[in-house]
Motif scaffolding. Sequence first.
Motif, PDB file in Angstrom:
ATOM      1  N   LEU A 145      41.779  53.225  38.287  1.00  0.00           N
ATOM      2  CA  LEU A 145      43.235  53.356  38.149  1.00  0.00           C
ATOM      3  C   LEU A 145      43.218  52.539  36.502  1.00  0.00           C
ATOM      4  O   LEU A 145      42.267  51.348  36.934  1.00  0.00           O
ATOM      5  CB  LEU A 145      44.415  52.681  39.174  1.00  0.00           C
ATOM      6  N   PRO A 146      44.077  51.674  36.089  1.00  0.00           N
ATOM      7  CA  PRO A 146      44.276  51.197  34.828  1.00  0.00           C
ATOM      8  C   PRO A 146      43.948  49.486  35.651  1.00  0.00           C
ATOM      9  O   PRO A 146      43.009  48.745  34.913  1.00  0.00           O
ATOM     10  CB  PRO A 146      45.444  50.983  34.744  1.00  0.00           C
ATOM     11  N   THR A 147      45.136  49.203  36.422  1.00  0.00           N
ATOM     12  CA  THR A 147      44.433  48.357  37.514  1.00  0.00           C
ATOM     13  C   THR A 147      44.675  47.945  38.878  1.00  0.00           C
ATOM     14  O   THR A 147      45.816  49.440  39.430  1.00  0.00           O
ATOM     15  CB  THR A 147      45.803  46.357  37.007  1.00  0.00           C
ATOM     16  N   ASN A 148      44.874  47.449  40.107  1.00  0.00           N
ATOM     17  CA  ASN A 148      45.326  47.090  41.122  1.00  0.00           C
ATOM     18  C   ASN A 148      45.989  46.983  41.122  1.00  0.00           C
ATOM     19  O   ASN A 148      47.014  45.861  41.624  1.00  0.00           O
ATOM     20  CB  ASN A 148      43.776  46.255  41.897  1.00  0.00           C
ATOM     21  N   PRO A 149      47.261  47.650  41.831  1.00  0.00           N
ATOM     22  CA  PRO A 149      48.199  47.498  42.315  1.00  0.00           C
ATOM     23  C   PRO A 149      49.216  46.762  43.513  1.00  0.00           C
ATOM     24  O   PRO A 149      49.788  46.284  43.519  1.00  0.00           O
ATOM     25  CB  PRO A 149      49.789  48.554  42.308  1.00  0.00           C
ATOM     26  N   VAL A 150      48.003  46.840  44.495  1.00  0.00           N
ATOM     27  CA  VAL A 150      48.200  46.002  45.496  1.00  0.00           C
ATOM     28  C   VAL A 150      47.839  44.708  45.036  1.00  0.00           C
ATOM     29  O   VAL A 150      48.729  42.973  44.975  1.00  0.00           O
ATOM     30  CB  VAL A 150      47.729  45.784  46.247  1.00  0.00           C
ATOM     31  N   HIS A 151      47.118  44.115  44.294  1.00  0.00           N
ATOM     32  CA  HIS A 151      46.728  42.540  43.758  1.00  0.00           C
ATOM     33  C   HIS A 151      47.923  42.473  42.102  1.00  0.00           C
ATOM     34  O   HIS A 151      48.546  41.220  42.777  1.00  0.00           O
ATOM     35  CB  HIS A 151      46.025  42.205  42.683  1.00  0.00           C
ATOM     36  N   ILE A 152      48.359  43.410  41.549  1.00  0.00           N
ATOM     37  CA  ILE A 152      49.473  42.717  40.868  1.00  0.00           C
ATOM     38  C   ILE A 152      51.050  42.256  41.656  1.00  0.00           C
ATOM     39  O   ILE A 152      51.354  41.532  41.329  1.00  0.00           O
ATOM     40  CB  ILE A 152      50.239  43.850  40.207  1.00  0.00           C
ATOM     41  N   LEU A 153      51.496  43.152  42.171  1.00  0.00           N
ATOM     42  CA  LEU A 153      52.523  43.151  44.126  1.00  0.00           C
ATOM     43  C   LEU A 153      51.964  41.670  44.284  1.00  0.00           C
ATOM     44  O   LEU A 153      53.068  40.377  44.489  1.00  0.00           O
ATOM     45  CB  LEU A 153      52.787  44.057  44.233  1.00  0.00           C
TER      46      LEU A 153
END
Length: 285
Positions: free
Chosen positions: A191-199
């Motif tokens: 993935l481009p980024t980690n969605p869990v970390h963003i949230l």
Amino acid sequence: MNADIVSEAVDQRRAHTGARTWLGLSIAAAALAFVGSVVGLSVDGIYDSLTSAFLFQALAQDIINAVVVAPLVVLCAVLALRGSYRAGLLCLGAVAFTVYSYVIYTFSIPFGPIFPVWVGVLGLSLFALIGGLVSFTRAGAVERFAHNRATVVAAWTLLVVAGLFGLLWLSEDLPALLAGVRPQSVIDMALPTNPVHILDYAFFLPAAVWAGVGLLHRRAFAHPITAAFLVFLLLTCLPILITPFVQMALRAPASWGVMIPIGTMAAVIVGVLSWFLGTLRTERP
């Protein structure tokens, strides 16, 4: 005096109408999430484009959605409609978990046949969460949560767990930023980024600190929000705990190392949440 009675009756009617709305949306979101998770688990090809690491997480999430979260939301919503304040708090936490999960579904899993279902769950649960927060942050929460020690322990539990998650994510992201490379979890999921970390960075961690500090200062809004946050945290632990079993079922190396720390965290949250809600006054004094 009569005017005050009429005004209170009108406020109660509005509160009841608002509660029915957000709880109804919660039930609809849970029903749709159950359908989507069953399809995701039973229909071949839904997750074919995911890497193995992401696949295990998606399957574990679907299992928890179908077996735990969706039934919990429906049961608690029904009980809340019958007047249970505790059940409403449990429902609010489960709905918050649903919003969190389906942001990841909609933005991180490639487009496919059940994409409209995921979007529907996200929309319904998001508006249910907004309505629930408005409903529970009215005056009177402080009087219901009258046990000072349980309140302090709940606040510190929320702050400590949020801090631990923040340190865990930073331990991966900061070295990657300094080295100019992508974090390993991003590579593993392709993935481009980690969605869990963003949230967590943008929403969960700041909100958890806000609620925990507010609870220590006996702010009315923080009491129901902290209870819901503890439910959210407990549900967050469950997919992590069953992921090794999913890996084992698919004959992949199982990540048993997460069981002790996450299991311990889940057990602590269960204890604190039970105590916090157990001291709750069902009727306002």
